[in-house]
Design a protein around this motif. Structure first.
Motif, mmCIF file in Angstrom:
data_model
loop_
_atom_site.group_PDB
_atom_site.id
_atom_site.type_symbol
_atom_site.label_atom_id
_atom_site.label_comp_id
_atom_site.label_asym_id
_atom_site.label_seq_id
_atom_site.Cartn_x
_atom_site.Cartn_y
_atom_site.Cartn_z
ATOM 1 N N GLU A 146 15.383 -15.772 1.887
ATOM 2 C CA GLU A 146 15.446 -15.615 3.341
ATOM 3 C C GLU A 146 14.474 -14.506 3.717
ATOM 4 O O GLU A 146 14.781 -13.331 3.608
ATOM 5 C CB GLU A 146 16.871 -15.266 3.777
ATOM 6 N N GLY A 147 13.268 -14.911 4.130
ATOM 7 C CA GLY A 147 12.208 -13.936 4.343
ATOM 8 C C GLY A 147 11.744 -13.410 2.999
ATOM 9 O O GLY A 147 11.300 -14.179 2.141
ATOM 10 N N ASP A 148 11.886 -12.110 2.804
ATOM 11 C CA ASP A 148 11.484 -11.513 1.528
ATOM 12 C C ASP A 148 12.684 -11.175 0.660
ATOM 13 O O ASP A 148 12.564 -10.435 -0.324
ATOM 14 C CB ASP A 148 10.651 -10.252 1.778
ATOM 15 N N GLY A 202 5.022 -8.392 -6.712
ATOM 16 C CA GLY A 202 4.256 -9.592 -7.008
ATOM 17 C C GLY A 202 3.789 -10.238 -5.726
ATOM 18 O O GLY A 202 3.749 -9.611 -4.666
ATOM 19 N N ARG A 203 3.429 -11.504 -5.827
ATOM 20 C CA ARG A 203 2.993 -12.263 -4.658
ATOM 21 C C ARG A 203 3.833 -13.521 -4.548
ATOM 22 O O ARG A 203 3.636 -14.472 -5.301
ATOM 23 C CB ARG A 203 1.504 -12.613 -4.792
ATOM 24 N N PRO A 204 4.808 -13.530 -3.653
ATOM 25 C CA PRO A 204 5.139 -12.432 -2.737
ATOM 26 C C PRO A 204 6.087 -11.426 -3.388
ATOM 27 O O PRO A 204 6.783 -11.750 -4.344
ATOM 28 C CB PRO A 204 5.848 -13.164 -1.604
ATOM 29 N N GLY A 205 6.125 -10.215 -2.840
ATOM 30 C CA GLY A 205 7.103 -9.242 -3.279
ATOM 31 C C GLY A 205 8.472 -9.628 -2.731
ATOM 32 O O GLY A 205 8.589 -10.110 -1.602
ATOM 33 N N LEU A 206 9.496 -9.446 -3.545
ATOM 34 C CA LEU A 206 10.835 -9.868 -3.152
ATOM 35 C C LEU A 206 11.836 -8.735 -3.322
ATOM 36 O O LEU A 206 11.703 -7.897 -4.223
ATOM 37 C CB LEU A 206 11.294 -11.066 -4.001
ATOM 38 N N VAL A 207 12.840 -8.736 -2.459
ATOM 39 C CA VAL A 207 14.011 -7.890 -2.626
ATOM 40 C C VAL A 207 15.096 -8.773 -3.221
ATOM 41 O O VAL A 207 15.495 -9.771 -2.610
ATOM 42 C CB VAL A 207 14.480 -7.288 -1.292
ATOM 43 N N VAL A 208 15.559 -8.444 -4.404
ATOM 44 C CA VAL A 208 16.579 -9.236 -5.091
ATOM 45 C C VAL A 208 17.892 -8.478 -5.025
ATOM 46 O O VAL A 208 17.971 -7.317 -5.434
ATOM 47 C CB VAL A 208 16.178 -9.499 -6.557
ATOM 48 N N VAL A 209 18.907 -9.134 -4.510
ATOM 49 C CA VAL A 209 20.216 -8.490 -4.365
ATOM 50 C C VAL A 209 21.294 -9.504 -4.712
ATOM 51 O O VAL A 209 21.174 -10.687 -4.395
ATOM 52 C CB VAL A 209 20.406 -7.934 -2.935
ATOM 53 N N LEU A 268 20.060 -0.635 2.232
ATOM 54 C CA LEU A 268 19.705 -1.160 0.915
ATOM 55 C C LEU A 268 18.405 -1.970 0.978
ATOM 56 O O LEU A 268 17.485 -1.764 0.177
ATOM 57 C CB LEU A 268 20.840 -2.038 0.390
ATOM 58 N N ILE A 269 18.326 -2.886 1.940
ATOM 59 C CA ILE A 269 17.140 -3.735 2.052
ATOM 60 C C ILE A 269 15.918 -2.890 2.417
ATOM 61 O O ILE A 269 14.821 -3.089 1.872
ATOM 62 C CB ILE A 269 17.359 -4.838 3.096
ATOM 63 N N ALA A 270 16.094 -1.927 3.309
ATOM 64 C CA ALA A 270 14.979 -1.058 3.699
ATOM 65 C C ALA A 270 14.499 -0.234 2.508
ATOM 66 O O ALA A 270 13.292 0.003 2.344
ATOM 67 C CB ALA A 270 15.401 -0.143 4.840
ATOM 68 N N HIS A 271 15.422 0.201 1.683
ATOM 69 C CA HIS A 271 15.070 0.976 0.483
ATOM 70 C C HIS A 271 14.193 0.149 -0.455
ATOM 71 O O HIS A 271 13.142 0.613 -0.921
ATOM 72 C CB HIS A 271 16.352 1.415 -0.228
ATOM 73 N N GLU A 272 14.622 -1.064 -0.735
ATOM 74 C CA GLU A 272 13.853 -1.898 -1.659
ATOM 75 C C GLU A 272 12.510 -2.309 -1.056
ATOM 76 O O GLU A 272 11.503 -2.421 -1.770
ATOM 77 C CB GLU A 272 14.666 -3.137 -2.066
ATOM 78 N N ARG A 273 12.487 -2.540 0.243
ATOM 79 C CA ARG A 273 11.207 -2.863 0.895
ATOM 80 C C ARG A 273 10.242 -1.684 0.812
ATOM 81 O O ARG A 273 9.026 -1.884 0.702
ATOM 82 C CB ARG A 273 11.453 -3.251 2.346
ATOM 83 N N ALA A 274 10.769 -0.486 0.863
ATOM 84 C CA ALA A 274 9.915 0.696 0.731
ATOM 85 C C ALA A 274 9.272 0.744 -0.649
ATOM 86 O O ALA A 274 8.105 1.120 -0.801
ATOM 87 C CB ALA A 274 10.725 1.966 0.985
ATOM 88 N N HIS A 275 10.026 0.366 -1.691
ATOM 89 C CA HIS A 275 9.451 0.287 -3.037
ATOM 90 C C HIS A 275 8.293 -0.708 -3.074
ATOM 91 O O HIS A 275 7.243 -0.444 -3.668
ATOM 92 C CB HIS A 275 10.514 -0.134 -4.053
#
Length: 316
Positions: free
Chosen positions: A124-126, A142-149, A165-172
């Motif tokens: 769902e999005g990233d 990677g391409r695309p970068g993903l947030v896995v939860v 949580l999502i904002a934290h991983e997106r910052a990485h």
């Protein structure tokens, strides 16, 4: 004996603690950059120093000495320890190369394994949600970068904490923090003194992502609560995918320090004399590292020219 080459091997033992102490005074983003950059330079200096020592010994090979117009007797008289030193340096250089290659391959393997683990799951999005009761979340570059939860992590947090949580991983992902981690882990495989920079880097990267997440949600206490609850939920987890330094995660690093930092005012860059001292210290580390590497190569060049001059004088 090439003194700058030996200095390049000893320097990391002195420089790593200085880098660790100086970086702790900076904001998380600049601290991570300082640690990763200095670690890479110190590792490069080590590789250059070992290579120069090997080359100095290779000059004693008869065919190479003849090609360089270097008298064998002069070589033996001026550097009698060059050959055994080169042999030792060659073994170390081979070990360093294998170690660094394995460290790089391990990180790439972690990324590939994580990609395979989430392949086929709808995003769902990233963001990819893994149906798993274990609480875990990480950034998958990677391409695309993903947030896995995992669903277990989402269940452990309320809606506002999930945003953190999502904002934290997106910052990485946005900061490409996996490259910082890769640089320091490979550098640590090159020189044992640099292993002490891995934990500080992990903390600076997590603090950087924490601060970005806190700015995104506009609530530092909320960000602190999300970090603490996420870490508690993940404390007794079954890992969904192979994960290591290549995959930054929300529960990594010393969580109590991260929570305490989020409950304090936002960090500010040092100013005035303190900033000047920190910058001067880091530039000294970089400058001495570069000088050692270039100096070792220059010493070898001068040594060869001296030998060639001896040959030219003898032929007159």
């Amino acid at each position: 004996m090439n003194t700058p080459a030996l200095a390049a091997l000893v320097l990391p033992w002195l420089a790593a603690p200085a880098v660790r102490a100086l970086a702790a005074r900076l904001t998380p983003r600049w601290a991570a950059l300082a640690v990763a950059g200095c670690a890479a330079l110190l590792a490069a200096g080590t590789a250059v120093g070992l290579s120069v020592l090997v080359l100095a010994g290779l000059l004693h090979l008869p065919w190479l000495a003849a090609a360089g117009r270097l008298p064998a007797a002069w070589l033996a008289a001026t550097s009698p320890a060059a050959v055994p030193t080169a042999a030792a340096a060659g073994l170390l250089l081979a070990a360093v190369t294998v170690s660094a290659t394995r460290a790089l391959a391990a990180q790439r393997g972690q990324l590939a394994a994580a990609r395979r683990a989430v392949a086929g799951l709808a995003a769902e999005g990233d963001t990819v949600v893994v149906p798993d009761p274990a609480a875990e979340a990480f950034a998958l570059p990677g391409r695309p970068g993903l947030v896995v939860v995992t669903s277990g992590m989402l269940a452990a947090l309320d809606e506002r904490e999930r945003r953190v949580l999502i904002a934290h991983e997106r910052a990485h992902l946005a900061g490409r923090h996996h490259l910082f981690s890769r640089a320091v882990h490979v550098a640590a495989a090159v020189h044992p003194a640099l292993r002490g920079l891995r934990a500080p880097l992990d903390l600076h990267l997590e603090r950087c992502a924490d601060e970005d997440a806190a700015r995104t949600v506009g609530d530092r206490p909320l960000a602190a609560r999300a970090v603490a609850r996420g870490a508690l939920a993940a404390a007794d987890r079954r890992r969904t995918a192979p994960r290591g330094a290549a995959l930054p995660a929300a529960d990594a690093g010393p969580v109590p320090l991260r929570v305490a930092a989020l409950l304090a005012p936002a960090p500010r860059s040092p100013r005035g004399r303190l900033l000047h001292l920190i910058v001067a210290g880091l530039l000294t580390v970089v400058g001495v590292t570069a000088a050692a590497g270039l100096g070792s190569a220059y010493d070898l060049h001068e040594y060869v020219e001296q030998g060639q001059a001896t040959t030219a004088t003898a032929n007159r």
